[in-house]
Write a protein that holds these residues in place. Structure first.
Motif, PDB file in Angstrom:
ATOM      1  N   VAL A 124      45.921  39.205  46.521  1.00 42.96           N
ATOM      2  CA  VAL A 124      46.258  40.289  46.359  1.00 42.96           C
ATOM      3  C   VAL A 124      46.735  40.340  44.818  1.00 42.96           C
ATOM      4  O   VAL A 124      46.097  41.557  43.887  1.00 42.96           O
ATOM      5  CB  VAL A 124      47.525  41.074  47.163  1.00 42.96           C
ATOM      6  CG1 VAL A 124      48.496  41.083  45.967  1.00 42.96           C
ATOM      7  CG2 VAL A 124      47.535  42.759  47.397  1.00 42.96           C
ATOM      8  N   LEU A 142      50.566  43.754  39.469  1.00 46.52           N
ATOM      9  CA  LEU A 142      51.181  44.241  40.209  1.00 46.52           C
ATOM     10  C   LEU A 142      52.514  44.307  40.251  1.00 46.52           C
ATOM     11  O   LEU A 142      53.354  43.555  39.893  1.00 46.52           O
ATOM     12  CB  LEU A 142      50.798  43.514  42.132  1.00 46.52           C
ATOM     13  CG  LEU A 142      49.076  44.613  42.146  1.00 46.52           C
ATOM     14  CD1 LEU A 142      48.513  44.064  43.649  1.00 46.52           C
ATOM     15  CD2 LEU A 142      49.241  46.275  42.256  1.00 46.52           C
ATOM     16  N   ARG A 176      50.646  39.552  37.228  1.00 48.05           N
ATOM     17  CA  ARG A 176      49.268  38.343  37.512  1.00 48.05           C
ATOM     18  C   ARG A 176      48.836  37.357  37.781  1.00 48.05           C
ATOM     19  O   ARG A 176      49.278  36.766  37.358  1.00 48.05           O
ATOM     20  CB  ARG A 176      48.081  39.326  35.883  1.00 48.05           C
ATOM     21  CG  ARG A 176      48.649  38.694  34.828  1.00 48.05           C
ATOM     22  CD  ARG A 176      48.027  39.548  33.295  1.00 48.05           C
ATOM     23  NE  ARG A 176      48.441  38.713  32.604  1.00 48.05           N
ATOM     24  CZ  ARG A 176      48.097  39.369  30.901  1.00 48.05           C
ATOM     25  NH1 ARG A 176      47.832  40.094  31.161  1.00 48.05           N
ATOM     26  NH2 ARG A 176      48.621  38.846  30.409  1.00 48.05           N
ATOM     27  N   GLU A 196      42.448  39.968  43.218  1.00 48.33           N
ATOM     28  CA  GLU A 196      41.486  41.672  43.039  1.00 48.33           C
ATOM     29  C   GLU A 196      41.956  42.430  42.716  1.00 48.33           C
ATOM     30  O   GLU A 196      41.338  43.313  42.603  1.00 48.33           O
ATOM     31  CB  GLU A 196      41.489  40.910  44.608  1.00 48.33           C
ATOM     32  CG  GLU A 196      41.344  39.829  45.668  1.00 48.33           C
ATOM     33  CD  GLU A 196      41.369  39.879  46.668  1.00 48.33           C
ATOM     34  OE1 GLU A 196      40.992  41.052  46.904  1.00 48.33           O
ATOM     35  OE2 GLU A 196      40.701  38.840  47.177  1.00 48.33           O
ATOM     36  N   HIS A 197      43.993  42.998  42.256  1.00 45.82           N
ATOM     37  CA  HIS A 197      44.072  43.881  42.792  1.00 45.82           C
ATOM     38  C   HIS A 197      45.131  44.408  41.252  1.00 45.82           C
ATOM     39  O   HIS A 197      46.033  45.736  40.685  1.00 45.82           O
ATOM     40  CB  HIS A 197      44.777  44.488  43.957  1.00 45.82           C
ATOM     41  CG  HIS A 197      43.620  44.703  45.192  1.00 45.82           C
ATOM     42  ND1 HIS A 197      42.943  45.238  44.853  1.00 45.82           N
ATOM     43  CD2 HIS A 197      43.404  44.050  45.774  1.00 45.82           C
ATOM     44  CE1 HIS A 197      41.968  45.014  46.341  1.00 45.82           C
ATOM     45  NE2 HIS A 197      42.805  44.718  46.874  1.00 45.82           N
ATOM     46  N   ASP A 211      54.813  46.637  44.718  1.00 46.83           N
ATOM     47  CA  ASP A 211      53.518  46.826  45.340  1.00 46.83           C
ATOM     48  C   ASP A 211      53.096  45.633  46.080  1.00 46.83           C
ATOM     49  O   ASP A 211      51.870  46.113  47.198  1.00 46.83           O
ATOM     50  CB  ASP A 211      52.858  47.215  44.044  1.00 46.83           C
ATOM     51  CG  ASP A 211      52.219  48.192  42.982  1.00 46.83           C
ATOM     52  OD1 ASP A 211      53.220  49.270  43.729  1.00 46.83           O
ATOM     53  OD2 ASP A 211      52.638  47.932  41.785  1.00 46.83           O
ATOM     54  N   ARG A 244      50.810  45.572  49.069  1.00 42.57           N
ATOM     55  CA  ARG A 244      49.360  45.288  49.969  1.00 42.57           C
ATOM     56  C   ARG A 244      49.756  43.955  51.092  1.00 42.57           C
ATOM     57  O   ARG A 244      48.493  43.466  51.877  1.00 42.57           O
ATOM     58  CB  ARG A 244      48.677  45.462  48.721  1.00 42.57           C
ATOM     59  CG  ARG A 244      47.694  45.996  47.754  1.00 42.57           C
ATOM     60  CD  ARG A 244      47.704  45.683  46.223  1.00 42.57           C
ATOM     61  NE  ARG A 244      47.561  46.722  45.775  1.00 42.57           N
ATOM     62  CZ  ARG A 244      46.184  47.065  45.713  1.00 42.57           C
ATOM     63  NH1 ARG A 244      45.445  46.823  46.968  1.00 42.57           N
ATOM     64  NH2 ARG A 244      46.056  48.734  45.112  1.00 42.57           N
TER      65      ARG A 244
END
Length: 392
Positions: free
Chosen positions: A25, A32, A79, A28-29, A36, A40
């Protein structure tokens, strides 16, 4: 027969799954916050806190600033630390080995090439020695890359199965346990891949085959090979021998002989183009350079070369008919020696397929050129390295 007892997940298995969920996660996103990540992944706050702390200590995750999401103290953003580790990728061809250091985000950090010293040597052994020397240099501090190297990927022109190069005629290798040899030298996990497969994956990952669910990379080098993407995955087949289309048979006359080092299609293509290589002073049995010599003469208006070109593309098209009917790819990308004449080659092949098969795939030009194989094996090795990071 008594059925085996069902396996149950251990605490370690659950931890591995949860680590994978967090790293995926973030990759890819991210960046966070921990909140968050919790939303997710569905993991509990205590699990998120414990695993994120461990991943930060390992260097797999890093802080990326802060954000205020509600009343109270700002939250730290996390990250995936793609630059914290690197992989080594090497593209081995008949005369050279090209090496590249790449971080886990895919950015190139360093590159170097080595020309094999073959004269007066056992050519197969000289290539292994040259490859190992290049691996040593890429792993040394001289490159200036400080990120630890966590895996090595090698692409070769030949059949590869489970790290063993079972046959690579161009390299004079047969049943060479390459992964074991390089691992013994480097102490790192090794991935060895066929060059056509690596080319297909490279073009699918970041080139002309991007977003294709089913695709083929047609690679013209010393021989003709194909890398296959099927159902959005690299297809290797039984004993990793899928895509050796140079061994397709050309007619019933093929049953009167046997093919060992070179397949029927490869033999036919070689006979059509090698005379033009000889006229240019090129020696050996490599189809790719001979193809370029033939096409150069076609552009100069040589009628004999034009006839050979037509026969050559007839032979290629017959191989593509079999490939297209069996696999039904969305797109076929032309790679390797096709590069200089890719637009003309695409037109020649499309014209021969139209009206002869139920569905004619789009024939595309390579986006990556001679970078395709090393880009592909880099991406495959990054996936391999990420798995090792996830499951640490």
């Amino acid at each position: 027969m008594k059925r085996p007892a069902p396996r149950t997940a251990t605490t370690r298995h659950v931890t591995q799954i949860n680590r994978t969920a967090i790293l995926d996660v973030l990759r890819e996103h991210g960046p966070l916050s921990r909140r968050d990540i919790q939303q997710r992944t569905g993991l509990g706050s205590a699990t998120i806190e414990r695993l994120c702390s461990a991943l930060m200590e390992e260097g797999a995750v890093e802080a990326a600033g802060q954000v205020r999401q509600s009343v109270g103290r700002p939250s730290t953003l996390l990250r995936f630390a793609s630059s914290a580790r690197a992989i080594m990728a090497v593209d081995v061809t008949e005369y050279t080995a090209r090496g590249r250091l790449v971080d886990l985000g895919g950015s190139t950090l360093y590159e170097e090439s080595h020309t094999f010293a073959l004269e007066g040597q056992d050519a197969g052994a000289a290539r292994i020695d040259g490859l190992l020397g290049l691996v040593d240099r890429l792993a040394s501090p001289e490159t200036g890359v400080t990120a630890p190297i966590v895996a090595v990927g090698i692409t070769v022109p030949g059949i590869v199965h489970e790290g063993v190069v079972t046959k690579a005629v161009e390299l004079d290798w047969q049943e060479v346990p390459l992964a074991d040899i390089v691992s013994a030298r480097s102490g790192l996990p090794i991935l060895v891949e066929n060059d056509a497969n690596a080319t297909a994956y490279g073009e699918w990952h970041s080139g002309a085959l991007a977003n294709a669910h089913s695709a083929v990379a047609l690679v013209l080098g010393a021989r003709l090979g194909a890398g296959i993407i099927n159902e959005a995955r690299l297809h290797r087949g039984h004993r990793s021998a899928a895509g050796e289309i140079g061994f397709l048979l050309t007619s019933s006359a093929s049953f009167s002989r046997y093919f060992t080092e070179q397949g029927d299609v490869d033999s036919t293509l070689a006979a059509q183009v090698l005379p033009f290589a000889a006229r240019e002073g090129l020696h050996g049995k490599r189809i790719g350079p001979a193809f370029r010599a033939m096409m150069a003469r076609c552009r100069a208006g040589d009628s004999e070369a034009e006839q050979a070109r037509d026969e050559f593309f007839d032979s290629i098209a017959l191989a593509l008919v079999a490939t297209s009917v069996v696999l039904s790819p969305q797109v076929i990308v032309l790679a390797g020696a096709f590069a200089q004449y890719s637009e003309e080659s695409a037109e020649q092949l499309t014209r021969r397929l139209v009206g002869r098969i139920p569905w004619v795939p789009r024939i595309a030009v390579s986006d990556l050129g001679f970078d395709a194989a090393i880009t592909g094996v880099s991406a495959l090795t990054i996936e391999h390295a990420r798995s090792a990071t996830y499951l640490a």
